[in-house]
Design an enzyme around this catalytic site. Sequence first.
Site, PDB file in Angstrom:
ATOM      1  N   GLY A 174       0.811  -1.208   0.000  1.00  0.00           N
ATOM      2  CA  GLY A 174       0.000   0.000   0.000  1.00  0.00           C
ATOM      3  C   GLY A 174       0.844   1.258   0.000  1.00  0.00           C
ATOM      4  O   GLY A 174       1.932   1.327  -0.593  1.00  0.00           O
ATOM      5  N   GLY A 175       0.363   2.282   0.717  1.00  0.00           N
ATOM      6  CA  GLY A 175       1.058   3.569   0.756  1.00  0.00           C
ATOM      7  C   GLY A 175       2.445   3.481   1.340  1.00  0.00           C
ATOM      8  O   GLY A 175       3.305   4.318   1.042  1.00  0.00           O
ATOM      9  N   GLY A 409      22.175  11.498 -31.314  1.00  0.00           N
ATOM     10  CA  GLY A 409      21.766  12.126 -30.068  1.00  0.00           C
ATOM     11  C   GLY A 409      22.284  11.399 -28.847  1.00  0.00           C
ATOM     12  O   GLY A 409      22.494  12.008 -27.788  1.00  0.00           O
ATOM     13  N   ALA A 410      22.497  10.092 -28.954  1.00  0.00           N
ATOM     14  CA  ALA A 410      23.013   9.331 -27.819  1.00  0.00           C
ATOM     15  C   ALA A 410      24.414   9.794 -27.443  1.00  0.00           C
ATOM     16  O   ALA A 410      24.778   9.805 -26.263  1.00  0.00           O
ATOM     17  CB  ALA A 410      23.012   7.845 -28.147  1.00  0.00           C
TER      18      ALA A 410
END
Length: 519
Positions: A174-175, A409-410
Site C-alpha cells: 500500500g502507501g 543524439g546518444a
Amino acid sequence: MTVADVNVRVAELGAIKESAELGPSPSASQAQHARGKLTVRERLDLLFDPGTFREIEQLRRHRASGFGLEDRRPHTDGVVTGWGKVDGRRVFVYAHDFRIFGGSLGEAHAQKIHKVMDLAVAAGAPLVSLSDGAGARIQEGVTALAGYGGIFRRNVAASGVIPQISVMLGPCAGGATYSPALTDYVFMVRDIAQMYITGPDVVQAVTGERISHNDLGGAQVHSSVSGASAFLYDTEEECLEEVRHLLSLLPSNNRELPPSVAADDPADRRNGSLADLVPADPNRSYDMRAVIEEIVDDGDLFEVHANWATNIICGLARLDGHVVGIVANQPASLAGVLDIHASEKAARFVQTCDAFSIPLVTLVDVPGFLPGSDQEHNGVIRHGAKLLYAYCAATVPRVQVILRKAYGGAYIVMDSRSIGADLSFAWPTNEIAVMGAEGAANVVFRREIAAADDPESARAQRVKQYRQELMHPYYAAERGLVDDVIDPATTRQVLVDALEALRAKHVPLPERKHGNPPF
C-alpha cells in the site's frame, strides 16, 4: 528517596529494558525465524559496529484504545530507533519489529520514525530503514495514514541532504511503499521481501488475475523488471554487509566529500589488456564490466541496478582512493543502445552522484537510441530527456571517455563536451558521428549510388570516403570536442590526473526555486 529505593528503581528499569530488547515472547522470535527472517536486534547487530548502537524511545507505547489495543501496549510499539556507527561513522536507523503488531505503523510508531528522521538531518548523517512491516495499523485508522504522510514529507526534505537507504526485509504494501521509492537506494532480499501497492487478493478480485506475493512484488521482480530495487541479495547477512559497503562509499551529507582511502593500486598502472578486451570492430560485442574493472582501484565496482536496464552500467568505484560514479554503455546487452529504462536508470544515478559530490566518469560506446514504435509511444523522448537533464544540471567533476562508436543524439546525451563535460578523452578507435558510416553514405549519396553501374561498389567507396573524412579518430579533437586522443593503456592514469585537477571544482547555481525536469 533512599539509596535502596533508587536501587529498586534501577533494577526495575533494567528489567523493563531487558524485556523490551527480548521482544514479546520467545515464541514470537521463533516464528520470525521460521519465516526465514532475523529478528530486529539481530539485524541491528549486523548493520552496526559492535557495541555502538544507541536506542532512543525504547519505552514508547501507543495510547490507542478500541479493538483490544488498550490491553496490548508493548514497549517500542513495533519499531526500534536510534543510531550507531558503521566503520566508525555515525548512521541513524529505524527498524520494524514484525513480532509486535506485525511491524504495522500506528501513531506512536510513526512519531518515533519522525523523530529519528529529524535527528538524522540535524546531525547530517545517513538514515537506514530496515523495513519489515504489515503497513498501516488498521485499528488506529486515519492517524496511521497521517503517520505515513509525515514520513514521506521528511523523505523529500532529506532528499539530496543525507543518504537515505531502504532495506526491504519483509512485506511492504500500500502507501508504505512510497517511502522506499523516495529514498536513494533500495535493497531487497530474495524470497522474504515484497513491495506492492495492492496485494494478490485485491488484484484477483479486481482483475481476475491469480498471482503470488513474490511474482507480484518480490525482490526478483523489482530488481529486474520494475527497477524499484537497486540491489538484490540471497540472505539478510549478505544484504546488510553490502549496505555497510555502500555507506563506506557515500558522504555523511551533502556538505561533505565522499570518504577517501589510501590506495594500494598505483595511480599510473597501465591498462595494457584493454586493447584485447575491446575489439576494434565497432560491431563486435564485449563486456564493459571487464573494462571498468581493469581501470578502477583493485577491480572493485559496486554496481547499482545490475539486473535492470542491463544495456547501461551504473556503479560506484574508486580511482586512486577517491570515490567516482561510473556510467557506461554495455555493448553486451542490446549492443549498448540507450532506451527508456537505460535513460531512467542512468539519470537517477547521475542525479544521486551530483547530490552527494561524487565525480562522474562516463564511458561511451553507444550506437544510438533504440528505434521502434514501442519506444516512441512509451516516451523515449521524455525519458531520454531525463538523462540529458541530469547531466546538464550536474555540477560535480565530469569526465567522458569515448572508446569506440558515439552516434547521434546518444553521443550528446552521454555527457559530451557540448552539454558540459569538463574533459573529454577518446581512444584511437573512436567513431563520433551523426550515424554509422554505412547509414550516412546511404543517405548522403543515395541518388549517386542508385544511378551507379555497380551500386555495391559505389556504396563501399562512399562509405570509405565518409569514414575517412568525417569519422577518423582525430576529427572531433581537431574541432575541440575532444580534449585528447589517448592510448587505451593510459586510461586509468588519465582519469586519475583529470579528476585530481577537477577536485576543487565549484559551479555557482542560478537563482531559482528549482528546475522543471522531465519527470
